[in-house]
Scaffold this motif. Structure first.
Motif, PDB file in Angstrom:
ATOM      1  N   ARG A 121       7.328 -19.723 -30.277  1.00 43.29           N
ATOM      2  CA  ARG A 121       6.359 -18.943 -29.506  1.00 43.29           C
ATOM      3  C   ARG A 121       6.031 -17.619 -30.214  1.00 43.29           C
ATOM      4  O   ARG A 121       4.866 -17.259 -30.358  1.00 43.29           O
ATOM      5  CB  ARG A 121       6.898 -18.689 -28.106  1.00 43.29           C
ATOM      6  CG  ARG A 121       5.855 -18.103 -27.166  1.00 43.29           C
ATOM      7  CD  ARG A 121       6.380 -17.951 -25.772  1.00 43.29           C
ATOM      8  NE  ARG A 121       7.250 -16.789 -25.703  1.00 43.29           N
ATOM      9  CZ  ARG A 121       8.028 -16.481 -24.685  1.00 43.29           C
ATOM     10  NH1 ARG A 121       8.093 -17.271 -23.632  1.00 43.29           N
ATOM     11  NH2 ARG A 121       8.782 -15.406 -24.703  1.00 43.29           N
ATOM     12  N   ALA A 122       7.046 -16.920 -30.691  1.00 41.05           N
ATOM     13  CA  ALA A 122       6.818 -15.651 -31.389  1.00 41.05           C
ATOM     14  C   ALA A 122       6.050 -15.884 -32.688  1.00 41.05           C
ATOM     15  O   ALA A 122       5.148 -15.110 -33.034  1.00 41.05           O
ATOM     16  CB  ALA A 122       8.146 -14.963 -31.675  1.00 41.05           C
ATOM     17  N   ARG A 123       6.392 -16.953 -33.404  1.00 34.06           N
ATOM     18  CA  ARG A 123       5.685 -17.283 -34.644  1.00 34.06           C
ATOM     19  C   ARG A 123       4.203 -17.533 -34.360  1.00 34.06           C
ATOM     20  O   ARG A 123       3.329 -17.048 -35.068  1.00 34.06           O
ATOM     21  CB  ARG A 123       6.337 -18.501 -35.305  1.00 34.06           C
ATOM     22  CG  ARG A 123       5.714 -18.857 -36.631  1.00 34.06           C
ATOM     23  CD  ARG A 123       6.443 -19.944 -37.394  1.00 34.06           C
ATOM     24  NE  ARG A 123       6.894 -21.061 -36.598  1.00 34.06           N
ATOM     25  CZ  ARG A 123       8.163 -21.398 -36.420  1.00 34.06           C
ATOM     26  NH1 ARG A 123       9.124 -20.688 -36.977  1.00 34.06           N
ATOM     27  NH2 ARG A 123       8.486 -22.442 -35.697  1.00 34.06           N
ATOM     28  N   SER A 124       3.914 -18.262 -33.286  1.00 36.72           N
ATOM     29  CA  SER A 124       2.522 -18.538 -32.921  1.00 36.72           C
ATOM     30  C   SER A 124       1.765 -17.255 -32.590  1.00 36.72           C
ATOM     31  O   SER A 124       0.627 -17.073 -33.011  1.00 36.72           O
ATOM     32  CB  SER A 124       2.457 -19.478 -31.715  1.00 36.72           C
ATOM     33  OG  SER A 124       3.005 -20.721 -32.044  1.00 36.72           O
ATOM     34  N   VAL A 125       2.405 -16.381 -31.847  1.00 38.26           N
ATOM     35  CA  VAL A 125       1.764 -15.116 -31.467  1.00 38.26           C
ATOM     36  C   VAL A 125       1.446 -14.291 -32.712  1.00 38.26           C
ATOM     37  O   VAL A 125       0.327 -13.772 -32.857  1.00 38.26           O
ATOM     38  CB  VAL A 125       2.659 -14.320 -30.481  1.00 38.26           C
ATOM     39  CG1 VAL A 125       2.154 -12.896 -30.300  1.00 38.26           C
ATOM     40  CG2 VAL A 125       2.728 -15.031 -29.133  1.00 38.26           C
ATOM     41  N   ILE A 126       2.390 -14.188 -33.621  1.00 33.36           N
ATOM     42  CA  ILE A 126       2.168 -13.390 -34.838  1.00 33.36           C
ATOM     43  C   ILE A 126       1.075 -14.009 -35.704  1.00 33.36           C
ATOM     44  O   ILE A 126       0.209 -13.306 -36.225  1.00 33.36           O
ATOM     45  CB  ILE A 126       3.485 -13.225 -35.618  1.00 33.36           C
ATOM     46  CG1 ILE A 126       4.401 -12.261 -34.850  1.00 33.36           C
ATOM     47  CG2 ILE A 126       3.225 -12.708 -37.033  1.00 33.36           C
ATOM     48  CD1 ILE A 126       5.779 -12.119 -35.426  1.00 33.36           C
ATOM     49  N   HIS A 136      -4.714  -9.143 -28.264  1.00 33.60           N
ATOM     50  CA  HIS A 136      -3.643  -9.543 -27.344  1.00 33.60           C
ATOM     51  C   HIS A 136      -4.199 -10.410 -26.211  1.00 33.60           C
ATOM     52  O   HIS A 136      -3.596 -11.419 -25.841  1.00 33.60           O
ATOM     53  CB  HIS A 136      -2.943  -8.313 -26.754  1.00 33.60           C
ATOM     54  CG  HIS A 136      -2.198  -7.516 -27.771  1.00 33.60           C
ATOM     55  ND1 HIS A 136      -2.362  -6.161 -27.913  1.00 33.60           N
ATOM     56  CD2 HIS A 136      -1.290  -7.877 -28.720  1.00 33.60           C
ATOM     57  CE1 HIS A 136      -1.579  -5.716 -28.878  1.00 33.60           C
ATOM     58  NE2 HIS A 136      -0.932  -6.738 -29.389  1.00 33.60           N
ATOM     59  N   HIS A 137      -5.333 -10.010 -25.679  1.00 34.42           N
ATOM     60  CA  HIS A 137      -5.937 -10.764 -24.575  1.00 34.42           C
ATOM     61  C   HIS A 137      -6.361 -12.163 -25.021  1.00 34.42           C
ATOM     62  O   HIS A 137      -6.177 -13.136 -24.286  1.00 34.42           O
ATOM     63  CB  HIS A 137      -7.133  -9.996 -23.987  1.00 34.42           C
ATOM     64  CG  HIS A 137      -6.731  -8.774 -23.226  1.00 34.42           C
ATOM     65  ND1 HIS A 137      -6.109  -8.835 -22.003  1.00 34.42           N
ATOM     66  CD2 HIS A 137      -6.850  -7.461 -23.534  1.00 34.42           C
ATOM     67  CE1 HIS A 137      -5.866  -7.607 -21.574  1.00 34.42           C
ATOM     68  NE2 HIS A 137      -6.294  -6.746 -22.497  1.00 34.42           N
ATOM     69  N   GLY A 148       1.831  -9.292 -21.205  1.00 32.51           N
ATOM     70  CA  GLY A 148       3.100  -8.612 -21.488  1.00 32.51           C
ATOM     71  C   GLY A 148       4.019  -9.448 -22.356  1.00 32.51           C
ATOM     72  O   GLY A 148       4.720  -8.927 -23.225  1.00 32.51           O
ATOM     73  N   THR A 149       4.020 -10.750 -22.135  1.00 29.82           N
ATOM     74  CA  THR A 149       4.841 -11.650 -22.946  1.00 29.82           C
ATOM     75  C   THR A 149       4.327 -11.695 -24.376  1.00 29.82           C
ATOM     76  O   THR A 149       5.104 -11.686 -25.335  1.00 29.82           O
ATOM     77  CB  THR A 149       4.850 -13.070 -22.330  1.00 29.82           C
ATOM     78  OG1 THR A 149       5.333 -12.971 -20.993  1.00 29.82           O
ATOM     79  CG2 THR A 149       5.723 -14.025 -23.123  1.00 29.82           C
ATOM     80  N   ARG A 155       6.140  -7.708 -30.631  1.00 25.47           N
ATOM     81  CA  ARG A 155       7.007  -6.583 -30.994  1.00 25.47           C
ATOM     82  C   ARG A 155       8.351  -7.071 -31.534  1.00 25.47           C
ATOM     83  O   ARG A 155       8.813  -6.617 -32.588  1.00 25.47           O
ATOM     84  CB  ARG A 155       7.219  -5.671 -29.784  1.00 25.47           C
ATOM     85  CG  ARG A 155       7.981  -4.396 -30.121  1.00 25.47           C
ATOM     86  CD  ARG A 155       8.280  -3.527 -28.914  1.00 25.47           C
ATOM     87  NE  ARG A 155       9.273  -4.170 -28.069  1.00 25.47           N
ATOM     88  CZ  ARG A 155       9.040  -4.706 -26.861  1.00 25.47           C
ATOM     89  NH1 ARG A 155       7.842  -4.647 -26.339  1.00 25.47           N
ATOM     90  NH2 ARG A 155       9.997  -5.280 -26.169  1.00 25.47           N
ATOM     91  N   ARG A 156       8.988  -8.016 -30.848  1.00 25.21           N
ATOM     92  CA  ARG A 156      10.291  -8.522 -31.299  1.00 25.21           C
ATOM     93  C   ARG A 156      10.177  -9.270 -32.626  1.00 25.21           C
ATOM     94  O   ARG A 156      11.027  -9.130 -33.501  1.00 25.21           O
ATOM     95  CB  ARG A 156      10.903  -9.430 -30.241  1.00 25.21           C
ATOM     96  CG  ARG A 156      11.542  -8.675 -29.091  1.00 25.21           C
ATOM     97  CD  ARG A 156      12.378  -9.599 -28.215  1.00 25.21           C
ATOM     98  NE  ARG A 156      11.593 -10.660 -27.594  1.00 25.21           N
ATOM     99  CZ  ARG A 156      11.014 -10.572 -26.393  1.00 25.21           C
ATOM    100  NH1 ARG A 156      11.144  -9.471 -25.686  1.00 25.21           N
ATOM    101  NH2 ARG A 156      10.317 -11.576 -25.910  1.00 25.21           N
ATOM    102  N   GLY A 157       9.142 -10.072 -32.770  1.00 24.11           N
ATOM    103  CA  GLY A 157       8.956 -10.822 -34.016  1.00 24.11           C
ATOM    104  C   GLY A 157       8.723  -9.903 -35.199  1.00 24.11           C
ATOM    105  O   GLY A 157       9.296 -10.093 -36.277  1.00 24.11           O
TER     106      GLY A 157
END
Length: 170
Positions: A121-126, A136-137, A148-149, A155-157
């Motif tokens: 999930r984090a990889r996809s977001v980045i 972000h939207h 928010g997620t 941020r964490r990734g």
């Protein structure tokens, strides 16, 4: 794995090589070509093992630390080649340009490695944020996630990627 490497033992070296040997070799091959890549890769792991007490897992990843050692070894190789070329009357290359290119290649590989280690999930977001240039939207809409997620995953990734880059620069 990373803590066991710092503590030593032959198995620790074997494990580190099994996990990160391909990454280090790829970096070396891109920087110096196939003919020297294996030798430099071996030197990196030998140096890393001999200096394993200097590796601090809390300061960064083993992959980043190994790439940092590889960068230094490759730069040393190019400096040596330039000294030999200047003694033979050859043309000197711009040392800073070579070092910059090595640095960029190393950082790209560290980022790629860090992305692979992120949760999906984090990889996809980045990837959506930085490769597809979505807001972000837009990411939240595409992945059907709360904004928010998306921001938290991003941020964490990025923090994890930053830790790997920092460990390569120590």
């Amino acid at each position: 794995m990373e803590r066991s490497f710092a503590e030593g033992g032959e198995r620790a070296l074997e494990g580190a090589f099994a996990l990160h040997g391909g990454l280090v070799y790829t970096f070396c091959r891109r920087a110096v070509g196939e003919s020297l890549a294996e030798d430099i890769t071996q030197e990196v792991f030998i140096r890393a093992y001999r200096n394993r007490a200097q590796f601090k897992p809390e300061r960064g990843t083993l992959a980043g630390w190994l790439i940092g050692i590889a960068k230094n070894r490759i730069v040393d190789h190019f400096r040596s080649e330039q000294r030999h070329a200047s003694r033979r009357g050859g043309h000197e290359h711009a040392e800073s340009a070579v070092e910059s290119q090595i640095e960029q290649t190393g950082e790209r590989l560290i980022i790629a490695e860090a992305l692979l280690r992120l949760p999906e999930r984090a990889r996809s977001v980045i990837k959506l944020r930085y490769f597809d240039d979505l807001t972000h939207h837009q990411i939240a809409d595409r992945l059907s996630m709360p904004i928010g997620t998306v921001k938290s995953d991003l941020r964490r990734g990025l923090a994890q990627i930053r830790r790997q880059l920092e460990s390569a620069h120590e």
